[in-house]
Design an enzyme around this catalytic site. Structure first.
Site, PDB file in Angstrom:
ATOM      1  CE1 TYR A   1      -1.446   7.776  -6.009  1.00 17.63           C
ATOM      2  CE2 TYR A   1      -3.488   8.270  -7.172  1.00 17.63           C
ATOM      3  CZ  TYR A   1      -2.778   7.501  -6.276  1.00 17.63           C
ATOM      4  OH  TYR A   1      -3.393   6.439  -5.650  1.00 17.63           O
TER       5      TYR A   1
ATOM      6  NE  ARG B   1     -13.776  11.568  -9.094  1.00 15.31           N
ATOM      7  CZ  ARG B   1     -14.072  12.329 -10.142  1.00 15.31           C
ATOM      8  NH1 ARG B   1     -15.161  12.077 -10.856  1.00 15.31           N
ATOM      9  NH2 ARG B   1     -13.305  13.331 -10.507  1.00 15.31           N
TER      10      ARG B   1
ATOM     11  CG  PHE C   1      -1.950  -0.929   1.394  1.00 18.36           C
ATOM     12  CD1 PHE C   1      -3.149  -0.756   0.727  1.00 18.36           C
ATOM     13  CD2 PHE C   1      -1.796  -2.055   2.189  1.00 18.36           C
ATOM     14  CE1 PHE C   1      -4.172  -1.670   0.851  1.00 18.36           C
ATOM     15  CE2 PHE C   1      -2.814  -2.984   2.324  1.00 18.36           C
ATOM     16  CZ  PHE C   1      -4.003  -2.797   1.651  1.00 18.36           C
ATOM     17  CB  ALA C   2       4.144   2.062   1.535  1.00 15.90           C
TER      18      ALA C   2
ATOM     19  CG  HIS D   1      -9.713  11.260   0.097  1.00 16.95           C
ATOM     20  ND1 HIS D   1      -8.945  10.317   0.714  1.00 16.95           N
ATOM     21  CD2 HIS D   1      -9.171  11.422  -1.142  1.00 16.95           C
ATOM     22  CE1 HIS D   1      -7.986   9.912  -0.110  1.00 16.95           C
ATOM     23  NE2 HIS D   1      -8.109  10.577  -1.239  1.00 16.95           N
TER      24      HIS D   1
HETATM   25  N1  LIG Z   1      -7.627   6.362  -0.723  1.00 19.01           N
HETATM   26  C1  LIG Z   1      -8.039   6.112  -1.959  1.00 19.01           C
HETATM   27  O1  LIG Z   1      -9.168   6.470  -2.342  1.00 19.01           O
HETATM   28  C2  LIG Z   1      -7.159   5.360  -2.925  1.00 19.01           C
HETATM   29  C3  LIG Z   1      -7.616   5.135  -4.232  1.00 19.01           C
HETATM   30  C4  LIG Z   1      -6.802   4.442  -5.119  1.00 19.01           C
HETATM   31  C5  LIG Z   1      -5.574   3.962  -4.710  1.00 19.01           C
HETATM   32  N2  LIG Z   1      -5.139   4.195  -3.450  1.00 19.01           N
HETATM   33  C6  LIG Z   1      -3.823   3.684  -3.065  1.00 19.01           C
HETATM   34  O2  LIG Z   1      -3.969   2.878  -1.917  1.00 19.01           O
HETATM   35  C7  LIG Z   1      -2.822   2.972  -1.077  1.00 19.01           C
HETATM   36  C8  LIG Z   1      -3.247   3.344   0.323  1.00 19.01           C
HETATM   37  O3  LIG Z   1      -3.975   4.567   0.270  1.00 19.01           O
HETATM   38  P1  LIG Z   1      -4.458   5.267   1.615  1.00 19.01           P
HETATM   39  O4  LIG Z   1      -5.609   6.135   1.251  1.00 19.01           O
HETATM   40  O5  LIG Z   1      -4.596   4.249   2.681  1.00 19.01           O
HETATM   41  O6  LIG Z   1      -3.208   6.208   1.882  1.00 19.01           O
HETATM   42  P2  LIG Z   1      -2.471   6.548   3.276  1.00 19.01           P
HETATM   43  O7  LIG Z   1      -1.630   7.755   3.012  1.00 19.01           O
HETATM   44  O8  LIG Z   1      -3.457   6.612   4.384  1.00 19.01           O
HETATM   45  O9  LIG Z   1      -1.546   5.284   3.498  1.00 19.01           O
HETATM   46  C9  LIG Z   1      -0.278   5.136   2.894  1.00 19.01           C
HETATM   47  C10 LIG Z   1       0.704   4.716   3.964  1.00 19.01           C
HETATM   48  O10 LIG Z   1       1.991   4.523   3.363  1.00 19.01           O
HETATM   49  C11 LIG Z   1       2.989   5.094   4.196  1.00 19.01           C
HETATM   50  N3  LIG Z   1       4.131   5.445   3.316  1.00 19.01           N
HETATM   51  C12 LIG Z   1       4.122   6.330   2.284  1.00 19.01           C
HETATM   52  N4  LIG Z   1       5.338   6.348   1.696  1.00 19.01           N
HETATM   53  C13 LIG Z   1       6.124   5.455   2.361  1.00 19.01           C
HETATM   54  C14 LIG Z   1       7.476   5.032   2.213  1.00 19.01           C
HETATM   55  N5  LIG Z   1       8.269   5.526   1.278  1.00 19.01           N
HETATM   56  N6  LIG Z   1       7.947   4.096   3.073  1.00 19.01           N
HETATM   57  C15 LIG Z   1       7.154   3.573   4.032  1.00 19.01           C
HETATM   58  N7  LIG Z   1       5.866   3.941   4.219  1.00 19.01           N
HETATM   59  C16 LIG Z   1       5.359   4.871   3.389  1.00 19.01           C
HETATM   60  C17 LIG Z   1       2.313   6.287   4.854  1.00 19.01           C
HETATM   61  O11 LIG Z   1       2.912   6.663   6.077  1.00 19.01           O
HETATM   62  C18 LIG Z   1       0.882   5.767   5.058  1.00 19.01           C
HETATM   63  O12 LIG Z   1       0.704   5.161   6.311  1.00 19.01           O
HETATM   64  C19 LIG Z   1      -1.894   3.981  -1.742  1.00 19.01           C
HETATM   65  O13 LIG Z   1      -0.944   3.286  -2.494  1.00 19.01           O
HETATM   66  C20 LIG Z   1      -2.831   4.755  -2.664  1.00 19.01           C
HETATM   67  O14 LIG Z   1      -2.136   5.259  -3.773  1.00 19.01           O
HETATM   68  C21 LIG Z   1      -5.895   4.888  -2.554  1.00 19.01           C
END
Ligand SMILES: NC(=O)c1ccc[n+]([C@@H]2O[C@H](COP(=O)([O-])OP(=O)(O)OC[C@H]3O[C@@H](n4cnc5c(N)ncnc54)[C@H](O)[C@@H]3O)[C@@H](O)[C@H]2O)c1
Length: 328
Positions: free
Chosen positions: A141, A219, A73-74, A187
């Protein structure tokens, strides 16, 4: 299964960790807490505060926890920020992603579920958007995730790293201890509820002149528990020896910004003031998932099919966490 969850202290990652624990899997979390919260991860889950690019750390985690599979996820995930700070996004999501994959491959981990996004499609040419929709991201992104998808395909061919890339639409709602607490928050639902709860004077609505029934952007909102359950099915799919693939995750139904605000008014019983602003660059009018493939191949079926119910879970979380995780 022993599963490494990167970004497990984030919004969707933390909810998925809870589901993995409930299923009895061994979970280990790697997160640098740049956007996540330590309190989002249950006590007792091995937690490493560190960077994706720290290959020694990744190798040590893989070895010490006998990691079989990874859910990755990160990443940084704000479209607007990626437009103003593209290099930071390419470094974090793609360059660090490559370093991370290298360490995983060298550690012998052969299965990964990757957080991709509908932002890899760019401007919609057909609705709902299916997995074969052309991909031409409209912002940095989206490109960071598009590149990671291509890198994963190459790693499969070269090293046999099997992957499932899940292209989420709009994650929403809260589940148990896990809710949305980002700073800044971009969001819609947490911002609407922030206005309902008095943390903000009004909610800003970007664009009311789209070609949609009420002029605001449409959306596809998918609950984080439903996203989490799809990750578990994807891990099982890979463990069964199936080939790498891409799946959309959405409900297949769209809601306009004004419909979400109406839902929040119904759920909270509060007045929610609106201020209209110009459209944001790169924001398409409609983004709705064609998710039949995830249903057919992974056997995934979202449990939440009502926007009111999704908003209700987020509102309950906000009532229980008026200051987000800071007060936990
Ligand atoms: N929220 C959405 O609607 C959505 C939609 C499509 C895709 N995504 C993808 O899902 C994933 C999770 O999204 P989210 O909304 O939970 O985001 P979020 O920011 O809450 O979670 C991402 C986590 O990754 C950690 N992180 C970021 N870069 C890092 C690194 N280099 N090393 C270690 N940790 C790192 C952050 O501290 C955070 O806890 C992301 O990859 C995002 O692109 C999210």
């Amino acid at each position: 299964m022993s599963v490494l969850v990167t970004g497990g202290a984030g919004y969707i990652g933390s909810a998925t960790v809870e589901l993995l624990l409930a299923k009895g899997e061994n979970v280990v979390v790697l997160d640098n807490l740049s956007r996540g919260h330590r309190d989002a991860v249950s006590d007792g889950v091995p937690f490493y505060k560190g960077e994706l690019r720290d290959q020694e750390l990744v190798a040590r985690i893989a070895r010490e926890h006998a990691v079989d599979a990874c859910v990755h996820f990160a990443a940084f995930a704000y479209v607007g920020e990626s437009v103003t700070e593209p290099l930071r996004y390419f470094e974090n999501n793609s360059a660090q992603g490559v370093a991370f994959l290298e360490a995983l491959v060298q550690s012998g981990v052969k299965r990964i579920v990757f957080s991709s996004t509908c932002a890899t499609y760019g401007e919609p040419r057909a609705m709902p958007m299916t997995e074969d929709h052309p991909q031409h991201p409209a912002n940095p992104y989206g490109w960071t995730k598009f590149f990671m998808e291509r890198i994963l395909e190459s790693c499969d061919r070269a090293y046999g790293l099997k992957f499932v890339a899940l292209r989420y639409f709009n994650a929403a709602g809260a589940a148990g201890r896990c809710g949305e607490d980002h700073e800044p928050e971009t969001h819609l639902i947490p911002n609407v509820l922030g206005a309902a709860g008095g943390r903000m004077p009004h909610v800003e609505v970007y664009g009311n002149d789209y070609a949609t029934p009420d002029g605001t952007a449409v959306r596809d909102y998918i609950h984080i528990s439903d996203l989490g359950s799809a990750h578990i099915l994807a891990l099982d799919y890979l463990a069964a020896g199936n080939p790498s693939d891409f799946f959309n995750l959405g409900t297949g139904r769209g809601h306009s910004v004004l419909e979400v605000i109406e839902a929040a008014r119904r759920v909270t019983g509060k007045e929610i003031k609106i201020e209209f602003r110009p459209r944001r660059p790169g924001d398409p009018s409609h983004l709705v998932a064609g998710a039949a493939k995830a249903h057919a191949v992974l056997g995934w079926k979202p449990a939440f099919d009502s926007i009111d119910e999704i908003v209700r879970t987020a509102w309950q979380w906000q009532l229980n966490h008026p200051k987000g995780y800071a007060a936990a």
